[in-house]
Write an enzyme that holds these catalytic residues in place. Structure first.
Site, PDB file in Angstrom:
ATOM      1  N   GLU A  29     -10.991  -5.886  11.837  1.00  0.00           N
ATOM      2  CA  GLU A  29      -9.697  -5.179  12.612  1.00  0.00           C
ATOM      3  C   GLU A  29     -10.226  -4.326  13.836  1.00  0.00           C
ATOM      4  OE1 GLU A  29      -9.279  -1.963   9.329  1.00  0.00           O
ATOM      5  OE2 GLU A  29      -8.675  -3.814   7.682  1.00  0.00           O
ATOM      6  N   LEU A  58      -4.935  -5.169   9.038  1.00  0.00           N
ATOM      7  CA  LEU A  58      -5.449  -4.514   7.931  1.00  0.00           C
ATOM      8  C   LEU A  58      -5.013  -4.542   7.020  1.00  0.00           C
ATOM      9  CD1 LEU A  58      -3.875  -1.199   9.707  1.00  0.00           C
ATOM     10  CD2 LEU A  58      -5.830  -2.880  10.814  1.00  0.00           C
ATOM     11  N   ALA A  59      -5.864  -5.744   6.347  1.00  0.00           N
ATOM     12  CA  ALA A  59      -6.651  -6.014   4.739  1.00  0.00           C
ATOM     13  C   ALA A  59      -7.848  -6.446   4.390  1.00  0.00           C
ATOM     14  CB  ALA A  59      -5.568  -7.050   4.691  1.00  0.00           C
ATOM     15  N   GLU A  60      -9.191  -5.540   4.033  1.00  0.00           N
ATOM     16  CA  GLU A  60     -10.011  -6.644   4.018  1.00  0.00           C
ATOM     17  C   GLU A  60     -10.276  -7.168   2.887  1.00  0.00           C
ATOM     18  OE1 GLU A  60      -9.593  -2.711   5.812  1.00  0.00           O
ATOM     19  OE2 GLU A  60      -8.512  -2.978   3.857  1.00  0.00           O
ATOM     20  N   GLN A  82     -14.207  -2.169   8.329  1.00  0.00           N
ATOM     21  CA  GLN A  82     -14.000  -1.082   9.364  1.00  0.00           C
ATOM     22  C   GLN A  82     -15.112   1.049   8.973  1.00  0.00           C
ATOM     23  OE1 GLN A  82     -10.402   0.803  11.434  1.00  0.00           O
ATOM     24  NE2 GLN A  82     -10.286  -0.268  12.809  1.00  0.00           N
ATOM     25  N   PHE A  83     -14.773   0.385   7.963  1.00  0.00           N
ATOM     26  CA  PHE A  83     -15.817   1.717   7.391  1.00  0.00           C
ATOM     27  C   PHE A  83     -16.144   1.334   5.456  1.00  0.00           C
ATOM     28  CE2 PHE A  83     -13.254   4.000  11.117  1.00  0.00           C
ATOM     29  CZ  PHE A  83     -14.375   4.736  11.306  1.00  0.00           C
ATOM     30  N   PHE A  86     -13.581   1.604   2.768  1.00  0.00           N
ATOM     31  CA  PHE A  86     -12.529   0.779   2.868  1.00  0.00           C
ATOM     32  C   PHE A  86     -12.851  -0.512   1.979  1.00  0.00           C
ATOM     33  CE2 PHE A  86     -10.716   2.129   6.785  1.00  0.00           C
ATOM     34  CZ  PHE A  86     -10.674   3.750   6.449  1.00  0.00           C
ATOM     35  N   ILE A  87     -13.855  -0.678   1.578  1.00  0.00           N
ATOM     36  CA  ILE A  87     -14.654  -1.968   0.926  1.00  0.00           C
ATOM     37  C   ILE A  87     -13.806  -2.110  -0.920  1.00  0.00           C
ATOM     38  CG2 ILE A  87     -16.419  -2.069   2.146  1.00  0.00           C
ATOM     39  CD1 ILE A  87     -18.057  -1.207  -0.880  1.00  0.00           C
ATOM     40  N   HIS A 129     -14.518   7.548   5.575  1.00  0.00           N
ATOM     41  CA  HIS A 129     -14.830   6.840   6.311  1.00  0.00           C
ATOM     42  C   HIS A 129     -16.776   7.473   6.526  1.00  0.00           C
ATOM     43  CE1 HIS A 129     -10.868   7.419   7.879  1.00  0.00           C
ATOM     44  NE2 HIS A 129     -11.187   6.938   9.015  1.00  0.00           N
TER      45      HIS A 129
END
Length: 326
Positions: A29, A58-60, A82-83, A86-87, A129
Protein backbone atom coordinates in the site's frame (compact mmCIF):
# COMPACT_ATOMS: atom_id res chain seq x y z
CA UNK A 1 31.27 3.66 3.96
CA UNK A 2 28.28 5.97 3.99
CA UNK A 3 26.46 7.14 7.11
CA UNK A 4 22.83 6.03 6.86
CA UNK A 5 19.70 6.00 8.94
CA UNK A 6 17.90 2.67 9.12
CA UNK A 7 15.23 3.88 6.70
CA UNK A 8 17.95 4.79 4.20
CA UNK A 9 19.78 1.48 4.68
CA UNK A 10 16.62 -0.54 3.97
CA UNK A 11 15.92 1.58 0.91
CA UNK A 12 19.49 0.96 -0.26
CA UNK A 13 19.10 -2.79 0.20
CA UNK A 14 15.95 -2.81 -1.91
CA UNK A 15 17.70 -0.78 -4.61
CA UNK A 16 20.69 -3.16 -4.65
CA UNK A 17 18.48 -6.21 -5.02
CA UNK A 18 16.19 -4.70 -7.65
CA UNK A 19 19.26 -3.90 -9.73
CA UNK A 20 20.90 -7.30 -9.14
CA UNK A 21 17.92 -9.61 -9.71
CA UNK A 22 15.23 -8.87 -12.31
CA UNK A 23 12.86 -11.29 -10.54
CA UNK A 24 12.61 -9.09 -7.44
CA UNK A 25 9.29 -7.24 -7.17
CA UNK A 26 8.20 -4.76 -4.47
CA UNK A 27 4.56 -4.03 -3.73
CA UNK A 28 2.18 -2.90 -1.01
CA UNK A 29 0.00 0.00 0.00
CA UNK A 30 1.46 3.34 -1.16
CA UNK A 31 4.96 1.95 -1.79
CA UNK A 32 5.11 3.31 -5.35
CA UNK A 33 4.92 7.00 -6.06
CA UNK A 34 4.58 7.92 -2.37
CA UNK A 35 7.51 5.75 -1.30
CA UNK A 36 5.66 4.22 1.64
CA UNK A 37 4.50 5.71 4.93
CA UNK A 38 8.10 6.03 6.14
CA UNK A 39 9.56 6.63 2.68
CA UNK A 40 11.43 3.32 2.75
CA UNK A 41 10.68 2.75 -0.94
CA UNK A 42 11.36 6.34 -2.00
CA UNK A 43 12.31 6.73 -5.70
CA UNK A 44 12.36 2.98 -6.39
CA UNK A 45 9.35 3.11 -8.69
CA UNK A 46 10.83 6.00 -10.63
CA UNK A 47 14.10 4.10 -11.03
CA UNK A 48 12.82 0.60 -11.78
CA UNK A 49 9.35 1.19 -13.21
CA UNK A 50 5.76 0.47 -12.26
CA UNK A 51 5.98 -3.19 -13.24
CA UNK A 52 8.55 -3.91 -10.52
CA UNK A 53 7.53 -1.47 -7.77
CA UNK A 54 3.79 -0.97 -7.55
CA UNK A 55 0.87 -0.11 -5.29
CA UNK A 56 -1.79 -2.58 -4.27
CA UNK A 57 -5.36 -2.18 -2.99
CA UNK A 58 -5.86 -1.84 0.77
CA UNK A 59 -6.15 -5.60 1.25
CA UNK A 60 -3.46 -7.35 3.27
CA UNK A 61 -4.78 -10.80 2.40
CA UNK A 62 -4.45 -9.94 -1.27
CA UNK A 63 -0.92 -8.59 -0.81
CA UNK A 64 0.42 -11.75 0.85
CA UNK A 65 -1.61 -14.05 -1.42
CA UNK A 66 -0.11 -12.33 -4.45
CA UNK A 67 3.38 -12.72 -2.97
CA UNK A 68 2.90 -16.47 -2.49
CA UNK A 69 1.66 -16.94 -6.04
CA UNK A 70 4.51 -14.92 -7.51
CA UNK A 71 7.01 -16.88 -5.44
CA UNK A 72 5.81 -20.19 -6.90
CA UNK A 73 6.38 -18.79 -10.39
CA UNK A 74 10.03 -17.88 -9.95
CA UNK A 75 9.76 -14.32 -8.69
CA UNK A 76 11.18 -12.99 -5.44
CA UNK A 77 8.45 -10.73 -4.08
CA UNK A 78 9.00 -8.22 -1.29
CA UNK A 79 5.59 -7.38 0.14
CA UNK A 80 5.01 -4.55 2.58
CA UNK A 81 2.34 -4.67 5.27
CA UNK A 82 1.92 -1.03 6.22
CA UNK A 83 1.91 -1.75 9.99
CA UNK A 84 2.24 -5.09 11.76
CA UNK A 85 -1.12 -4.62 13.48
CA UNK A 86 -2.75 -5.14 10.09
CA UNK A 87 -1.47 -8.71 9.55
CA UNK A 88 -4.51 -10.44 11.03
CA UNK A 89 -6.41 -10.23 7.76
CA UNK A 90 -3.50 -12.04 6.09
CA UNK A 91 -2.71 -14.64 8.76
CA UNK A 92 -4.13 -17.51 6.72
CA UNK A 93 -1.64 -16.77 3.96
CA UNK A 94 1.20 -16.00 6.40
CA UNK A 95 0.76 -18.97 8.75
CA UNK A 96 -1.09 -21.61 6.72
CA UNK A 97 -0.09 -21.18 3.09
CA UNK A 98 3.43 -19.75 2.66
CA UNK A 99 5.37 -21.73 5.30
CA UNK A 100 3.79 -25.08 4.35
CA UNK A 101 4.31 -24.83 0.62
CA UNK A 102 7.61 -26.72 0.45
CA UNK A 103 6.28 -29.46 2.76
CA UNK A 104 2.95 -29.84 0.98
CA UNK A 105 4.54 -30.07 -2.45
CA UNK A 106 7.37 -32.40 -1.45
CA UNK A 107 9.92 -29.74 -2.34
CA UNK A 108 8.42 -29.03 -5.75
CA UNK A 109 7.40 -25.47 -4.85
CA UNK A 110 8.98 -22.83 -2.65
CA UNK A 111 7.80 -19.55 -1.20
CA UNK A 112 10.80 -17.23 -1.60
CA UNK A 113 8.98 -14.18 -0.31
CA UNK A 114 9.89 -11.43 2.12
CA UNK A 115 7.23 -9.61 4.10
CA UNK A 116 8.31 -6.27 5.53
CA UNK A 117 6.37 -4.52 8.30
CA UNK A 118 6.98 -1.64 10.71
CA UNK A 119 6.26 -2.42 14.37
CA UNK A 120 6.94 -1.20 17.87
CA UNK A 121 6.23 1.73 20.13
CA UNK A 122 8.26 4.63 21.44
CA UNK A 123 6.96 7.19 18.94
CA UNK A 124 3.38 7.35 20.27
CA UNK A 125 1.71 5.53 17.37
CA UNK A 126 -2.07 5.09 17.24
CA UNK A 127 -3.74 1.83 18.20
CA UNK A 128 -2.68 -1.27 16.18
CA UNK A 129 0.26 0.57 14.61
CA UNK A 130 2.85 -0.04 17.32
CA UNK A 131 2.05 -3.55 18.52
CA UNK A 132 4.78 -6.17 18.87
CA UNK A 133 3.34 -9.33 17.32
CA UNK A 134 6.57 -11.16 16.58
CA UNK A 135 5.61 -13.97 18.95
CA UNK A 136 2.74 -14.96 16.65
CA UNK A 137 5.13 -15.22 13.74
CA UNK A 138 7.94 -16.98 15.56
CA UNK A 139 5.66 -19.82 16.62
CA UNK A 140 4.84 -20.61 12.98
CA UNK A 141 7.11 -23.35 11.58
CA UNK A 142 8.66 -22.48 8.25
CA UNK A 143 8.90 -18.70 8.71
CA UNK A 144 12.14 -16.97 9.60
CA UNK A 145 11.67 -13.79 11.64
CA UNK A 146 14.31 -11.06 11.47
CA UNK A 147 14.48 -7.91 13.62
CA UNK A 148 17.48 -5.62 12.97
CA UNK A 149 18.58 -3.04 15.52
CA UNK A 150 20.87 -0.87 13.38
CA UNK A 151 21.36 0.28 9.77
CA UNK A 152 24.28 -2.06 8.97
CA UNK A 153 22.35 -5.15 10.01
CA UNK A 154 19.15 -3.90 8.42
CA UNK A 155 20.67 -3.73 4.96
CA UNK A 156 22.65 -6.96 5.20
CA UNK A 157 19.82 -8.96 6.73
CA UNK A 158 17.29 -7.71 4.19
CA UNK A 159 19.53 -8.75 1.30
CA UNK A 160 19.83 -12.20 2.91
CA UNK A 161 16.07 -12.37 3.43
CA UNK A 162 15.23 -11.62 -0.20
CA UNK A 163 17.60 -14.37 -1.33
CA UNK A 164 16.07 -16.99 0.99
CA UNK A 165 14.01 -19.74 -0.67
CA UNK A 166 11.48 -19.76 2.17
CA UNK A 167 9.38 -17.00 3.75
CA UNK A 168 11.05 -14.34 5.86
CA UNK A 169 9.17 -11.81 7.97
CA UNK A 170 11.33 -8.71 8.26
CA UNK A 171 10.33 -6.43 11.15
CA UNK A 172 11.41 -2.79 11.18
CA UNK A 173 11.03 -0.90 14.46
CA UNK A 174 9.28 2.45 14.07
CA UNK A 175 11.53 4.21 16.54
CA UNK A 176 14.71 3.16 14.74
CA UNK A 177 13.85 4.35 11.23
CA UNK A 178 15.21 7.86 11.81
CA UNK A 179 16.76 7.83 15.30
CA UNK A 180 19.71 5.50 14.65
CA UNK A 181 22.52 6.27 12.23
CA UNK A 182 25.57 4.20 11.34
CA UNK A 183 28.14 3.23 8.74
CA UNK A 184 26.74 1.09 5.94
CA UNK A 185 28.84 -0.32 3.09
CA UNK A 186 27.84 0.67 -0.41
CA UNK A 187 26.76 -2.06 -2.79
CA UNK A 188 26.19 -5.71 -2.00
CA UNK A 189 26.89 -7.49 1.30
CA UNK A 190 24.90 -9.82 3.52
CA UNK A 191 24.45 -10.51 7.22
CA UNK A 192 23.57 -14.16 7.92
CA UNK A 193 20.07 -14.95 9.13
CA UNK A 194 20.03 -16.98 12.34
CA UNK A 195 23.24 -15.55 13.80
CA UNK A 196 23.22 -13.32 16.89
CA UNK A 197 25.79 -10.60 17.51
CA UNK A 198 27.60 -9.76 20.74
CA UNK A 199 27.46 -5.96 20.65
CA UNK A 200 29.05 -5.45 24.08
CA UNK A 201 31.47 -7.82 25.77
CA UNK A 202 31.03 -8.55 29.46
CA UNK A 203 31.85 -11.08 32.16
CA UNK A 204 29.29 -10.69 34.98
CA UNK A 205 25.83 -10.91 33.37
CA UNK A 206 24.34 -11.26 29.88
CA UNK A 207 21.47 -9.31 28.37
CA UNK A 208 19.66 -10.78 25.38
CA UNK A 209 17.47 -8.50 23.30
CA UNK A 210 16.45 -7.45 19.78
CA UNK A 211 15.21 -4.42 17.86
CA UNK A 212 14.90 -1.14 19.75
CA UNK A 213 15.38 -2.90 23.09
CA UNK A 214 19.03 -3.51 22.18
CA UNK A 215 19.62 0.22 22.63
CA UNK A 216 17.68 0.22 25.91
CA UNK A 217 19.85 -2.69 27.05
CA UNK A 218 23.09 -0.93 26.11
CA UNK A 219 22.06 2.14 28.12
CA UNK A 220 21.29 -0.08 31.11
CA UNK A 221 24.66 -1.83 30.75
CA UNK A 222 26.45 1.51 30.87
CA UNK A 223 24.40 2.66 33.87
CA UNK A 224 25.09 -0.38 36.01
CA UNK A 225 28.79 -0.40 35.17
CA UNK A 226 29.00 3.16 36.47
CA UNK A 227 26.93 2.29 39.55
CA UNK A 228 28.65 -0.90 40.66
CA UNK A 229 31.37 -1.80 38.15
CA UNK A 230 29.51 -4.81 36.73
CA UNK A 231 30.59 -5.88 33.24
CA UNK A 232 27.49 -6.58 31.18
CA UNK A 233 27.48 -8.52 27.93
CA UNK A 234 24.78 -7.45 25.49
CA UNK A 235 23.72 -9.88 22.76
CA UNK A 236 21.63 -8.63 19.84
CA UNK A 237 19.59 -11.64 18.69
CA UNK A 238 18.98 -10.12 15.22
CA UNK A 239 16.95 -13.22 14.25
CA UNK A 240 14.26 -14.42 16.67
CA UNK A 241 13.25 -17.45 14.61
CA UNK A 242 15.42 -19.43 14.50
CA UNK A 243 17.23 -18.37 17.67
CA UNK A 244 21.00 -18.61 17.71
CA UNK A 245 21.09 -20.89 20.75
CA UNK A 246 24.81 -21.53 20.36
CA UNK A 247 25.72 -17.87 20.93
CA UNK A 248 23.12 -17.57 23.70
CA UNK A 249 24.43 -20.58 25.61
CA UNK A 250 28.08 -19.54 25.16
CA UNK A 251 27.29 -16.15 26.66
CA UNK A 252 25.45 -17.69 29.63
CA UNK A 253 28.32 -20.07 30.31
CA UNK A 254 30.68 -17.10 30.25
CA UNK A 255 28.73 -14.84 32.65
CA UNK A 256 26.53 -17.22 34.69
CA UNK A 257 23.65 -14.74 34.81
CA UNK A 258 21.12 -13.50 32.28
CA UNK A 259 18.37 -10.95 31.69
CA UNK A 260 16.11 -11.04 28.63
CA UNK A 261 14.57 -7.79 27.39
CA UNK A 262 11.67 -7.60 24.96
CA UNK A 263 9.17 -4.86 24.17
CA UNK A 264 6.30 -7.29 23.63
CA UNK A 265 3.99 -8.49 26.39
CA UNK A 266 5.46 -10.95 28.87
CA UNK A 267 3.46 -14.14 28.33
CA UNK A 268 4.34 -16.68 25.64
CA UNK A 269 6.91 -14.47 23.92
CA UNK A 270 10.45 -14.68 22.58
CA UNK A 271 11.85 -14.10 26.07
CA UNK A 272 10.01 -17.13 27.41
CA UNK A 273 11.38 -19.36 24.65
CA UNK A 274 14.90 -18.03 25.11
CA UNK A 275 14.79 -18.73 28.85
CA UNK A 276 13.52 -22.26 28.16
CA UNK A 277 16.47 -22.84 25.85
CA UNK A 278 18.89 -21.58 28.51
CA UNK A 279 17.33 -23.86 31.13
CA UNK A 280 17.54 -26.87 28.82
CA UNK A 281 21.13 -26.31 27.74
CA UNK A 282 22.92 -24.30 30.44
CA UNK A 283 21.01 -24.45 33.73
CA UNK A 284 24.02 -25.78 35.63
CA UNK A 285 26.03 -22.73 34.57
CA UNK A 286 23.47 -20.29 36.03
CA UNK A 287 24.24 -18.50 39.28
CA UNK A 288 20.75 -16.97 39.46
CA UNK A 289 17.33 -17.39 37.84
CA UNK A 290 16.98 -15.65 34.46
CA UNK A 291 14.93 -12.44 34.65
CA UNK A 292 12.58 -10.98 32.03
CA UNK A 293 12.00 -7.29 31.39
CA UNK A 294 8.99 -6.87 29.09
CA UNK A 295 5.86 -4.95 28.40
CA UNK A 296 2.94 -5.85 30.69
CA UNK A 297 0.25 -8.34 29.66
CA UNK A 298 -2.12 -5.65 28.42
CA UNK A 299 -2.77 -4.03 25.08
CA UNK A 300 -0.17 -1.42 24.16
CA UNK A 301 -0.96 1.72 26.16
CA UNK A 302 -2.35 4.86 24.56
CA UNK A 303 0.28 7.46 23.58
CA UNK A 304 -0.24 9.57 26.72
CA UNK A 305 1.11 6.76 28.97
CA UNK A 306 3.21 4.83 26.46
CA UNK A 307 6.48 5.50 28.32
CA UNK A 308 5.06 3.91 31.47
CA UNK A 309 4.26 0.76 29.48
CA UNK A 310 7.58 0.31 27.68
CA UNK A 311 10.64 -1.33 29.27
CA UNK A 312 13.09 1.37 30.34
CA UNK A 313 16.82 1.33 31.10
CA UNK A 314 15.93 1.76 34.80
CA UNK A 315 13.76 -1.38 34.75
CA UNK A 316 16.59 -3.29 33.07
CA UNK A 317 19.05 -2.04 35.69
CA UNK A 318 16.71 -3.24 38.44
CA UNK A 319 16.64 -6.71 36.86
CA UNK A 320 20.43 -6.74 36.53
CA UNK A 321 20.79 -5.87 40.21
CA UNK A 322 18.43 -8.70 41.13
CA UNK A 323 20.42 -11.37 39.31
CA UNK A 324 23.76 -9.94 40.48
CA UNK A 325 22.61 -9.89 44.12
CA UNK A 326 20.92 -13.30 44.08
Amino acid sequence: MAQMKMQEAINDALRVELARDPDVLIFGEDVGRNGGVFRVTTDLQQEFGEERVFDTPLAESGIVGLAIGLGTQGFRPVAEIQFIGFIFEALDSIAVQAPRLRYRSGGRYHAPLTIRAPFGAGVKPPELHGDSLEGLLAQTPGIKVVVPSNPYDAKGLLLSAIRENDPVFFLEHLKLYFSIKGEVPEGDYTVPIGKANVVREGSDVSIFSYGAMVHTSLKAAEMIEKERGAKVEVVDLRTISPLDTETIVESVKKTGRAVVVQEAQKSAGIAAELIAQINEQAILQLEAPVKRVTGPDTVLAFPQIEEEWLPSPKRVVDALNEVLDF
